[in-house]
Structure formats: C-alpha cells, structure tokens
Enzyme design. Structure first.
Site, mmCIF file in Angstrom:
data_model
loop_
_atom_site.group_PDB
_atom_site.id
_atom_site.type_symbol
_atom_site.label_atom_id
_atom_site.label_comp_id
_atom_site.label_asym_id
_atom_site.label_seq_id
_atom_site.Cartn_x
_atom_site.Cartn_y
_atom_site.Cartn_z
ATOM 1 N N ASN A 87 -53.460 -31.416 -61.804
ATOM 2 C CA ASN A 87 -52.896 -33.010 -61.142
ATOM 3 C C ASN A 87 -52.578 -33.589 -62.411
ATOM 4 O OD1 ASN A 87 -52.638 -35.020 -59.443
ATOM 5 N ND2 ASN A 87 -54.612 -35.880 -59.975
ATOM 6 N N THR A 88 -51.560 -34.508 -62.011
ATOM 7 C CA THR A 88 -50.685 -35.486 -62.798
ATOM 8 C C THR A 88 -51.098 -36.799 -62.395
ATOM 9 O OG1 THR A 88 -48.932 -36.234 -63.945
ATOM 10 C CG2 THR A 88 -48.319 -35.316 -61.805
ATOM 11 N N HIS A 89 -51.321 -37.803 -63.416
ATOM 12 C CA HIS A 89 -51.907 -39.038 -62.847
ATOM 13 C C HIS A 89 -51.269 -40.016 -63.741
ATOM 14 C CE1 HIS A 89 -54.480 -41.805 -60.919
ATOM 15 N NE2 HIS A 89 -54.777 -42.421 -62.177
ATOM 16 N N ASP A 132 -61.328 -31.201 -60.306
ATOM 17 C CA ASP A 132 -62.485 -30.865 -59.919
ATOM 18 C C ASP A 132 -62.729 -31.620 -58.691
ATOM 19 O OD1 ASP A 132 -63.436 -33.313 -60.694
ATOM 20 O OD2 ASP A 132 -64.447 -32.668 -62.331
ATOM 21 N N ALA A 133 -64.032 -31.673 -58.347
ATOM 22 C CA ALA A 133 -64.361 -32.188 -56.996
ATOM 23 C C ALA A 133 -64.560 -33.827 -56.991
ATOM 24 C CB ALA A 133 -65.585 -31.719 -56.398
ATOM 25 N N GLY A 134 -64.336 -34.411 -58.063
ATOM 26 C CA GLY A 134 -64.234 -35.642 -58.139
ATOM 27 C C GLY A 134 -62.776 -36.562 -58.267
ATOM 28 N N ASP A 156 -60.117 -37.786 -59.863
ATOM 29 C CA ASP A 156 -59.561 -37.777 -61.363
ATOM 30 C C ASP A 156 -60.619 -37.439 -62.375
ATOM 31 O OD1 ASP A 156 -57.036 -38.112 -60.130
ATOM 32 O OD2 ASP A 156 -57.070 -40.178 -59.996
HETATM 33 C C1 GAR Z 1 -46.453 -39.597 -59.944
HETATM 34 O O1 GAR Z 1 -46.312 -40.795 -61.081
HETATM 35 C C2 GAR Z 1 -48.054 -38.971 -59.924
HETATM 36 O O2 GAR Z 1 -48.630 -39.215 -61.434
HETATM 37 C C3 GAR Z 1 -48.756 -39.968 -59.047
HETATM 38 O O3 GAR Z 1 -47.605 -40.334 -58.190
HETATM 39 C C4 GAR Z 1 -46.399 -40.246 -58.754
HETATM 40 C C5 GAR Z 1 -45.620 -39.261 -57.841
HETATM 41 O O4 GAR Z 1 -44.391 -39.526 -58.149
HETATM 42 N N1 GAR Z 1 -49.878 -39.578 -58.650
HETATM 43 C C6 GAR Z 1 -50.935 -40.353 -58.279
HETATM 44 O O5 GAR Z 1 -50.811 -41.475 -58.183
HETATM 45 C C7 GAR Z 1 -52.045 -39.482 -57.969
HETATM 46 N N2 GAR Z 1 -53.233 -40.439 -57.931
HETATM 47 P P1 GAR Z 1 -43.061 -38.055 -57.992
HETATM 48 O O6 GAR Z 1 -43.314 -38.051 -56.143
HETATM 49 O O7 GAR Z 1 -41.699 -39.022 -58.136
HETATM 50 O O8 GAR Z 1 -43.542 -36.948 -58.471
#
Ligand code: GAR
Length: 196
Positions: A106-108, A140-142, A144
């Site tokens: 996942n990217t955050h 994982d299950a949490g 982030d």
């Molecule tokens: C991204 O910045 C990603 O990190 C975030 O949503 C955006 C999606 O952008 N994700 C979260 O906040 C997850 N908790 P995108 O649709 O342009 O790729």
C-alpha cells in the site's frame, strides 16, 4: 513479467505511473487487472491501456464480509503475484489477507507511523509538521501498520493547502511505488513482499 493487480478508489495517478513503467520493455511486472470500490476516474487509465477493470461496490453486497469475499475472489481470478493498493480507500479484509498475505503493498501520503488512515495529508498539515512524505508498506490487518518498505520525505511549506501538499507528495510517491513494485517483482518471482 510478474503479474500484478492494482486496487484504486481515486484519480489513479499512481496507477498511471505503474502502467507507464510496465510498458517499458524491461519492466519486471505487468498489470493484469485494476479493481475499484467505486466508479473511480482512475479506471480510465486502465481502460485506455486495454487492461481489464472491475468495480466492486460495498453497496451491492449484503454486508462487509460479503464485499470482502467478492473483492478477494476478483483479485484471485486475476492470479497476481503482487497486489498493489494505489489510493484504495477501504481496509482490506481477512479473505484478501489470507489469500495474499505478505504479497499486498500500500502507498500512503505521510511518513508512517505518523498520520495513518484516510487523511494523511490533512492530518499532517493540521499537526503542523515541517516534513511529511510518502510511505510504501506491506499490508497487514491494521490501519497502515504494516512493515515499512520505502519512504521519501517532502517539506511542508507555510502556504501549503492540502491539495498543494498532496500534489508534491504524489510527485515523489509515484516513482517510489514504481521502484518498490519493480524490486519486489524482479527479485522475488514468488511475489513475497520481503524487502531485498
Ligand atoms: C495517494 O496519494 C495515496 O497515497 C493515497 O491516495 C492517493 C491516491 O492518489 N492513499 C491513501 O490516502 C490511503 N490511506 P491517486 O488516485 O492519484 O493515485
């Protein structure tokens, strides 16, 4: 190349970066399907590339558990080695974690473990941090809480709005995600998200 599935909810700029990278002849991965939990505008990037898309809405299912199972079944049908959450704004449930545990990233848009959840950019701004960034984790299950695979820092400017800051984060987040996915798919043909 190693097959990956991408899950999105939004505009799909991270998906677009993955698609661009996958089109390079030397790419270690190929996007075999894109799944969204809503009519995400980012699905257009997949359609334009001729990649199968599917929308799995919570509202179309009896309850959360049924949706979790439907999502896991759809991902499994794509037979990916790696599942990439690229702006997917729902927590993934036990069925997906059981089927793909250790192979979901996942990217955050924040420097985890700070500012997890749905509003990483807004929360960092509200807290007044001077440096934030992007983090790619193993899911994982949490919320982030998974193992951190890669991070990049972004300076917060005094005049930043949530939108401005998020755009600067996305500019560094996209290459970071591409780098992690490339490493995982090249080095680990079994798809394990173990950092190399
Ligand atoms: C991204 O910045 C990603 O990190 C975030 O949503 C955006 C999606 O952008 N994700 C979260 O906040 C997850 N908790 P995108 O649709 O342009 O790729």
């Amino acid at each position: 190349p190693t097959p990956i599935a991408v899950l999105i909810s939004g505009t799909g700029s991270n998906l677009a970066a993955l698609l661009r990278s996958s089109e390079e002849p030397s790419s270690p991965f190929v996007v075999v399907g894109v799944i969204a939990d809503r009519d995400a505008s980012g699905l257009e990037h997949a359609r334009a590339a001729g990649i199968p898309t599917e929308v799995i809405r919570l509202a179309d299912h009896a309850d959360r558990a049924a949706w979790d199972q439907a999502l896991a079944d759809s991902v499994a049908r794509l037979e990916p080695q790696l599942v990439v959450l690229a702006g997917f704004m729902k927590l993934v449930g036990p069925p997906l974690l059981e089927a793909f545990g250790g192979r979901i990233v996942n990217t955050h848009p924040a420097l985890l473990p700070s500012f997890p959840g749905a509003h990483g950019v807004r929360d960092a701004l509200a807290h007044g941090v001077k440096i934030t960034g992007a983090t790619v984790i193993e899911v994982d299950a949490g919320v982030d809480t998974g193992r951190i695979l890669a991070q990049v820092a972004v300076e917060v400017r005094a005049e930043d709005t949530e939108h401005d800051l998020h755009e600067r984060i996305k500019a560094v987040e996209q290459p970071l995600l591409v780098e992690v996915v490339s490493e995982l798919t090249a080095d680990r043909q079994d798809g394990s998200a173990t950092a190399s």
